[in-house]
Scaffold this motif. Sequence first.
Motif: not given
Length: 304
Positions: A49-71
């Motif tokens: 996200a930082d490399r390509y200038g994508i507006d993605a807060p860390t909490w969103q990235i963490a939420t997406n990955e951790l929700s997938s892991m949880l289920f």
Amino acid sequence: MPSMTSLPASPGQELARAHHRRRVSVAVFWLAVFVTSAVTNILTLRIDADRYGIDAPTWQIATNELSSMLFSLIALPFLLAACDRWPLHADTWRRRLPLYVLGSVAWCAFHVTGMNLARVLAYRLNGAHYDPGDLGLAAVYEYLKDVRTFFLIVAVAHLVEWFGRRVQGEASLLAEPDEGPPVEPVDRPERFLVRKLGRDFLVATAEIEWAQAAGNYVNLRVRGRDYPLRSTLAALEARLDPAAFVRAHRSYLVRLSQIASIEPLDAGEARLHMADGSTLPCSRRYREGVRTAAGGIEPARRAG
């Protein structure tokens, strides 16, 4: 009189403890795998996200990955239980593979539904809106990812079981029945073939002290060691000499000559004291049959 804590554990208790240790080890292993994967995905996505200038807060990235892991972790015990209950062997994989394919669809449906609901909630709590995009395309995309994870877990689970049987030693009948009706022929095998670490050796039926049902296998106890035989306890009982072996419990078949004494318990049950000092359960249903077959064996006096 020795305290209860000093009494040796019965084979059933030892097996239960071994199964518990195995379940804990498996849980720790898969938890480490999924957590490591989620953490590394979060880090790499943050870097991208930082490399390509994508507006993605860390909490969103963490939420997406951790929700997938949880289920995935929630669904994991059911998949591992299915691998134990319906293992893929050379003679069963063609029949059971379609069930595993259907299971992968159910896995994906649960995983995607659960993680999307969790993301909607997490985003709302942070004042944002979660958009999963085109649901049909997302379903195909997620299944293509989930099916790889699903069958990787299946492969690892079966590989671990296969390696464990090679180390422990796996028994089989010398003459396997031909393909046909599922009813196994009634015979009296005198020996079993045991394969361990690539070597074959024979175990005499006369050396079997008892047999214990364990899922799709029956563990044959021989001189303090267990050798799994791919069979049901009822099928094994039909093959063995009823004058030598007797059913003592829905999970145990014992050799009469190995019973040292029978200790009556409350509610009509009993405890079998074996020649090697082990104790086995004897249910009320089979107690009188064991006593009759054992003949001159006197019951042990109960402590108290």
